[in-house]
Every structure is written in structure tokens, then in C-alpha cells.
Write a protein that holds these residues in place. Structure first.
Motif, PDB file in Angstrom:
ATOM      1  N   ILE A   1       7.300  17.213 -10.385  1.00 32.40           N
ATOM      2  CA  ILE A   1       7.056  18.640 -10.127  1.00 32.40           C
ATOM      3  C   ILE A   1       8.379  19.394 -10.204  1.00 32.40           C
ATOM      4  CG2 ILE A   1       6.237  20.341  -8.449  1.00 32.40           C
ATOM      5  CD1 ILE A   1       4.458  18.149  -7.276  1.00 32.40           C
ATOM      6  N   ASN A   2       8.401  20.471 -10.959  1.00 31.88           N
ATOM      7  CA  ASN A   2       9.619  21.267 -11.119  1.00 31.88           C
ATOM      8  C   ASN A   2       9.734  22.417 -10.120  1.00 31.88           C
ATOM      9  OD1 ASN A   2       8.683  20.495 -14.213  1.00 31.88           O
ATOM     10  ND2 ASN A   2      10.843  20.141 -13.819  1.00 31.88           N
ATOM     11  N   MET A   3       8.601  22.954  -9.694  1.00 30.88           N
ATOM     12  CA  MET A   3       8.649  24.146  -8.861  1.00 30.88           C
ATOM     13  C   MET A   3       7.349  24.310  -8.076  1.00 30.88           C
ATOM     14  SD  MET A   3      10.746  27.003  -8.504  1.00 30.88           S
ATOM     15  CE  MET A   3      11.530  27.298 -10.092  1.00 30.88           C
ATOM     16  N   LEU A   4       7.472  24.891  -6.871  1.00 31.25           N
ATOM     17  CA  LEU A   4       6.323  25.358  -6.118  1.00 31.25           C
ATOM     18  C   LEU A   4       6.282  26.871  -6.267  1.00 31.25           C
ATOM     19  CD1 LEU A   4       6.803  23.340  -2.776  1.00 31.25           C
ATOM     20  CD2 LEU A   4       5.595  22.628  -4.860  1.00 31.25           C
ATOM     21  N   SER A   5       5.117  27.449  -6.074  1.00 33.76           N
ATOM     22  CA  SER A   5       5.019  28.897  -6.227  1.00 33.76           C
ATOM     23  C   SER A   5       3.928  29.462  -5.338  1.00 33.76           C
ATOM     24  CB  SER A   5       4.725  29.250  -7.691  1.00 33.76           C
ATOM     25  OG  SER A   5       4.673  30.652  -7.867  1.00 33.76           O
ATOM     26  N   SER A   6       4.154  30.705  -4.887  1.00 35.00           N
ATOM     27  CA  SER A   6       3.145  31.435  -4.124  1.00 35.00           C
ATOM     28  C   SER A   6       3.454  32.925  -4.255  1.00 35.00           C
ATOM     29  CB  SER A   6       3.144  30.998  -2.657  1.00 35.00           C
ATOM     30  OG  SER A   6       1.993  31.494  -1.993  1.00 35.00           O
TER      31      SER A   6
ATOM     32  N   ASN B   1      12.258  18.665  -1.495  1.00 34.42           N
ATOM     33  CA  ASN B   1      13.429  19.072  -2.285  1.00 34.42           C
ATOM     34  C   ASN B   1      12.999  19.662  -3.625  1.00 34.42           C
ATOM     35  OD1 ASN B   1      16.199  19.430  -2.722  1.00 34.42           O
ATOM     36  ND2 ASN B   1      16.399  17.466  -3.768  1.00 34.42           N
ATOM     37  N   ILE B   2      11.961  20.489  -3.565  1.00 34.28           N
ATOM     38  CA  ILE B   2      11.452  21.186  -4.742  1.00 34.28           C
ATOM     39  C   ILE B   2      11.520  22.680  -4.447  1.00 34.28           C
ATOM     40  CG2 ILE B   2       9.471  21.575  -6.262  1.00 34.28           C
ATOM     41  CD1 ILE B   2       8.474  18.778  -5.492  1.00 34.28           C
ATOM     42  N   PRO B   3      12.208  23.465  -5.280  1.00 34.76           N
ATOM     43  CA  PRO B   3      12.335  24.905  -5.008  1.00 34.76           C
ATOM     44  C   PRO B   3      10.989  25.614  -5.057  1.00 34.76           C
ATOM     45  CG  PRO B   3      13.148  24.390  -7.204  1.00 34.76           C
ATOM     46  CD  PRO B   3      12.894  23.077  -6.532  1.00 34.76           C
ATOM     47  N   VAL B   4      10.889  26.727  -4.310  1.00 34.64           N
ATOM     48  CA  VAL B   4       9.665  27.521  -4.309  1.00 34.64           C
ATOM     49  C   VAL B   4       9.985  28.936  -4.768  1.00 34.64           C
ATOM     50  CG1 VAL B   4       9.946  28.053  -1.837  1.00 34.64           C
ATOM     51  CG2 VAL B   4       7.710  28.345  -2.928  1.00 34.64           C
ATOM     52  N   ASN B   5       9.125  29.467  -5.636  1.00 38.79           N
ATOM     53  CA  ASN B   5       9.292  30.828  -6.135  1.00 38.79           C
ATOM     54  C   ASN B   5       8.166  31.700  -5.583  1.00 38.79           C
ATOM     55  OD1 ASN B   5      10.230  33.004  -7.856  1.00 38.79           O
ATOM     56  ND2 ASN B   5       8.456  32.576  -9.148  1.00 38.79           N
ATOM     57  N   PHE B   6       8.542  32.793  -4.918  1.00 36.04           N
ATOM     58  CA  PHE B   6       7.546  33.720  -4.394  1.00 36.04           C
ATOM     59  C   PHE B   6       7.453  34.909  -5.350  1.00 36.04           C
ATOM     60  CE2 PHE B   6       8.966  31.421  -0.592  1.00 36.04           C
ATOM     61  CZ  PHE B   6       7.733  30.999  -0.089  1.00 36.04           C
ATOM     62  N   VAL B   7       6.295  35.079  -5.950  1.00 39.65           N
ATOM     63  CA  VAL B   7       6.090  36.095  -6.980  1.00 39.65           C
ATOM     64  C   VAL B   7       5.747  37.437  -6.339  1.00 39.65           C
ATOM     65  CG1 VAL B   7       4.760  36.718  -9.030  1.00 39.65           C
ATOM     66  CG2 VAL B   7       5.292  34.310  -8.566  1.00 39.65           C
ATOM     67  N   GLY B   8       6.384  38.491  -6.831  1.00 40.78           N
ATOM     68  CA  GLY B   8       6.163  39.825  -6.293  1.00 40.78           C
ATOM     69  C   GLY B   8       4.746  40.325  -6.522  1.00 40.78           C
TER      70      GLY B   8
ATOM     71  N   ILE C   1      -4.669  42.023  -4.882  1.00 42.69           N
ATOM     72  CA  ILE C   1      -4.526  41.069  -5.982  1.00 42.69           C
ATOM     73  C   ILE C   1      -5.739  40.150  -5.966  1.00 42.69           C
ATOM     74  CG2 ILE C   1      -2.007  41.114  -6.068  1.00 42.69           C
ATOM     75  CD1 ILE C   1      -1.974  38.586  -4.356  1.00 42.69           C
ATOM     76  N   TYR C   2      -6.081  39.596  -7.131  1.00 41.98           N
ATOM     77  CA  TYR C   2      -7.298  38.792  -7.219  1.00 41.98           C
ATOM     78  C   TYR C   2      -7.088  37.310  -6.904  1.00 41.98           C
ATOM     79  CZ  TYR C   2     -10.182  42.560  -9.063  1.00 41.98           C
ATOM     80  OH  TYR C   2     -10.911  43.727  -9.199  1.00 41.98           O
ATOM     81  N   GLY C   3      -5.860  36.911  -6.720  1.00 41.48           N
ATOM     82  CA  GLY C   3      -5.620  35.510  -6.419  1.00 41.48           C
ATOM     83  C   GLY C   3      -4.159  35.263  -6.129  1.00 41.48           C
ATOM     84  N   VAL C   4      -3.873  34.087  -5.569  1.00 44.11           N
ATOM     85  CA  VAL C   4      -2.493  33.725  -5.229  1.00 44.11           C
ATOM     86  C   VAL C   4      -2.040  32.492  -5.998  1.00 44.11           C
ATOM     87  CG1 VAL C   4      -0.956  32.922  -3.391  1.00 44.11           C
ATOM     88  CG2 VAL C   4      -2.564  34.787  -2.937  1.00 44.11           C
ATOM     89  N   CYS C   5      -2.722  31.367  -5.794  1.00 41.30           N
ATOM     90  CA  CYS C   5      -2.183  30.105  -6.322  1.00 41.30           C
ATOM     91  C   CYS C   5      -2.193  30.052  -7.848  1.00 41.30           C
ATOM     92  CB  CYS C   5      -2.901  28.903  -5.718  1.00 41.30           C
ATOM     93  SG  CYS C   5      -4.614  28.661  -6.215  1.00 41.30           S
ATOM     94  N   GLU C   6      -3.268  30.483  -8.503  1.00 40.22           N
ATOM     95  CA  GLU C   6      -3.329  30.388  -9.972  1.00 40.22           C
ATOM     96  C   GLU C   6      -2.384  31.367 -10.663  1.00 40.22           C
ATOM     97  OE1 GLU C   6      -7.753  28.596 -10.962  1.00 40.22           O
ATOM     98  OE2 GLU C   6      -7.562  30.758 -10.674  1.00 40.22           O
ATOM     99  N   PRO C   7      -2.450  32.675 -10.364  1.00 39.64           N
ATOM    100  CA  PRO C   7      -1.541  33.587 -11.063  1.00 39.64           C
ATOM    101  C   PRO C   7      -0.071  33.347 -10.757  1.00 39.64           C
ATOM    102  CG  PRO C   7      -2.782  34.758  -9.371  1.00 39.64           C
ATOM    103  CD  PRO C   7      -3.407  33.402  -9.512  1.00 39.64           C
ATOM    104  N   SER C   8       0.263  32.987  -9.515  1.00 41.35           N
ATOM    105  CA  SER C   8       1.673  32.732  -9.191  1.00 41.35           C
ATOM    106  C   SER C   8       2.192  31.509  -9.937  1.00 41.35           C
ATOM    107  CB  SER C   8       1.876  32.568  -7.686  1.00 41.35           C
ATOM    108  OG  SER C   8       1.243  31.409  -7.197  1.00 41.35           O
ATOM    109  N   ALA C   9       1.343  30.486 -10.088  1.00 44.34           N
ATOM    110  CA  ALA C   9       1.744  29.284 -10.834  1.00 44.34           C
ATOM    111  C   ALA C   9       1.964  29.609 -12.305  1.00 44.34           C
ATOM    112  CB  ALA C   9       0.692  28.190 -10.679  1.00 44.34           C
TER     113      ALA C   9
END
Length: 337
Positions: A247-252, A270-277, A301-309
């Protein structure tokens, strides 16, 4: 994976409906659409719009129809052929890079049929270099070299893998160790190799495998514990056959930037997380995401996990694991092009 099932007989259509019902419950299958008859009309569209096509018909009809459409093992979709009675599932096109061989085994298991696979490395119980790349979500820089490397593997030649010593390649070592098909390899290290690349050499031939970016999208209820989020993540990557080190990145979404469970998970793995605006999430459009009116009513917004990924994985990325709920946690997985 987006799958189209096309049939020509009433019996075949019944089998298609049964298969769709089972595939709709599979989180690794984004959608399954059914088509019936008009084979010559449908196939030119299906060939470019779906990752896999399951053709329930005589092989002669299928072969004559796809012959003018075939271009390359790199771009052609996986094509499976099933007889009307569901006795055999035949991997017909793009067995390795397209994933037809693996899908053939899955479909055969679902309908209690016999899988038929004819690729040389598989029938000789050898691991093809393109199979390794497909299973580990790696791109191949020079696909013309695949034939040479697979022939070298069939001939029992040793392949030299060179990796960067600063990168954690546990996923590669465990895959080579666990896989049941044979490949004779040795490993060396070099700082001249990029951290996201694996260089493979044999008899003055070289091929470069490069990691596609794998992003795990996370949504959760407020205050969800780290171990609960990890349980969902672990189940999703297990179903995809992805090692945690791959896994390269987590996102939310940025509304989750203070969520301790996500922050703790990022730190522990030890995997970075990116929080999308929120502005990016509001503008994002994709026919592949599942829209939630509840989430929209709360956050716009219509979703979190799918669009942020998908946003984090980059332009032209795609989902390989659709939004799946785990007791107040939603997980999806996207991969870069």
C-alpha cells in the motif's frame, strides 16, 4: 473490475443472470452488466468499455467476432468462453495481464465448472513475469520483452531481481516464497534503482517493473477505533491479494483530518495519509463511485472513501475494490494508471 456477460440462448441467459447475482456481491467487481444476442453489434462496444467479457456461446461465434478487435495483450480485455450448460470456463484472451486466467478459476468455482487454461507457463507450473506483475500491481516498461522472459522461465534460467535497499519489498519476497508456480530468482540491491521499481535481468535482457500507486480510501463514523478501521482495511486487501507493505497511501476527506483512528493507523502502518479537500470532492465526477444521499445531506459530497482514493491515486486512476462497509467503516481501494 467491470464485467460484461453476453449470451445468445435462453439457457445461456439464465446462466448469465445466476452469475451476475453472485458477482454483484463481490467487492472486487465494480459492476456486472448483461447483454443478450446481437453479438456482432455489442462486442465492439464491450471490447473497449469493460475489463472482462464473459461470452456464453459456442467458441466459433466468439472467435469470429473478436478476431477483428484484437490489438495487444497489454490493452485487450480478459475474455472468457462458457458453454450453455456451464460445464467449462475457458480463458480465451489476455490470460495474464488482462487477468482472464485468474477470473476463469473464480467463475468456474462459482458455477461448479471445469476451468480451462492453456498458457504455457501455467500448464508447465511456472510463474510468468507478466503474472507476477499483474498480481503485484506493477507496470511493465517494455512489454515486448515478456515473451523472452517467460521463455527463459520455461527453460529454467535464473532471473536477477535488483531492488533499492531503502525500500520495503516484503510483499515481493513473500509473494515469491508463497506462490505455487516456479521461478528461479536471485536478489541484489542497488541505490541506482528507483525505490518504486524492480529491475529484472536475464542473458543481457532487462525488464523494469514499476509499482502502480495503491491507495486505500477510508470513511468512518466519528471516534471509530484504529483496530476497527484496520479490520476493514485488512479484509479488503486480503480479498485483493495485496500485502500491507504494497500500500502506497491512505486517503480520506479533510473532514476526517482529526480522526484519531485514521491518524493512529497511518502511524502504526507507517503509511502516509492524504486528506482531500471538500472543494475537490465536490467537483469530482465518476460513474464508478457509489453516491450516498446521507453523506451529501451532511457534508455536501456524495462519498468519502471512493472519491478520495481516486483523487489521491491520480488522473485516470480506477477502483479495484468498491466501497464496502465494515461496522461503521467504509473501505475502497484505487490504483493509478
Amino acid at each position: 473490475m467491470k464485467i460484461a456477460i453476453i449470451s445468445v440462448s435462453d439457457k445461456g441467459q439464465k446462466l448469465a443472470l445466476n452469475l451476475k447475482e453472485q458477482l454483484d456481491d463481490d467487492s472486487t467487481v465494480l459492476k456486472t452488466d448483461i447483454y443478450h444476442k446481437n453479438v456482432k453489434k455489442h462486442f465492439p462496444y464491450l471490447f473497449y468499455e469493460y475489463d472482462a467479457i464473459i461470452a456464453i456461446m459456442a467458441s466459433g461465434i466468439l472467435i469470429r467476432t473478436i478476431a477483428p478487435l484484437i490489438e495487444s495483450k497489454v490493452t485487450d480485455p480478459a475474455i472468457l468462453n462458457i458453454d450453455d450448460n456451464g460445464n467449462f470456463v475457458i480463458s480465451t484472451l489476455s490470460g495474464h495481464l488482462g487477468g482472464a486466467n485468474k477470473l476463469t478459476k473464480k467463475i468456474a468455482n462459482l458455477i461448479d465448472a471445469i476451468p480451462v487454461i492453456t498458457t504455457s507457463t501455467d500448464v508447465n507450473k511456472k510463474l510468468g513475469i507478466d503474472v507476477l506483475a499483474k498480481d503485484l500491481y506493477l507496470s511493465i516498461d517494455n512489454t515486448k520483452e515478456i515473451l523472452f522472459f517467460n521463455k527463459a522461465i520455461l527453460d529454467g534460467k535464473k532471473l536477477e531481481f535488483t531492488i533499492n535497499p531503502e525500500k520495503n519489498f516484503k510483499y515481493l519476497f513473500e509473494y515469491i516464497e508463497k506462490v505455487t508456480l516456479e521461478m528461479d530468482v536471485s536478489f541484489s540491491h542497488s541505490n541506482d534503482v528507483n525505490t518504486n521499481e524492480i529491475h529484472v535481468a536475464c542473458d543481457n535482457h532487462k525488464i523494469i517493473l514499476k509499482e502502480k500507486s495503491i491507495v486505500v480510501g477510508i470513511g468512518c463514523r466519528r471516534g471509530k477505533e484504529c483496530f476497527k478501521i484496520y479490520e476493514g482495511l485488512s479484509d479488503s486487501i486480503d480479498k485483493l491479494g495485496i500485502h500491507i507493505s504494497r500500500i502506497n497511501m491512505l486517503s480520506s476527506a479533510e473532514i476526517k483530518k482529526d480522526e484519531q483512528g485514521i491518524l493512529e493507523l497511518s502511524d502504526k502502518l507507517n503509511i502516509p495519509v492524504n486528506f482531500v479537500g471538500l472543494d475537490k470532492l465536490k467537483l469530482f465526477e465518476s460513474n464508478d463511485i457509489q453516491k450516498s444521499e446521507f453523506v451529501y445531506s451532511k457534508f455536501g459530497i456524495y462519498g468519502v472513501c471512493e472519491p478520495s482514493a481516486l483523487i489521491t491515486a491520480g488522473f485516470d486512476s480506477k477502483l479495484i475494490y468498491k466501497k464496502t462497509s465494515y461496522d461503521g467503516v467504509t473501505i475502497s481501494v484505487a490504483i493509478s494508471k
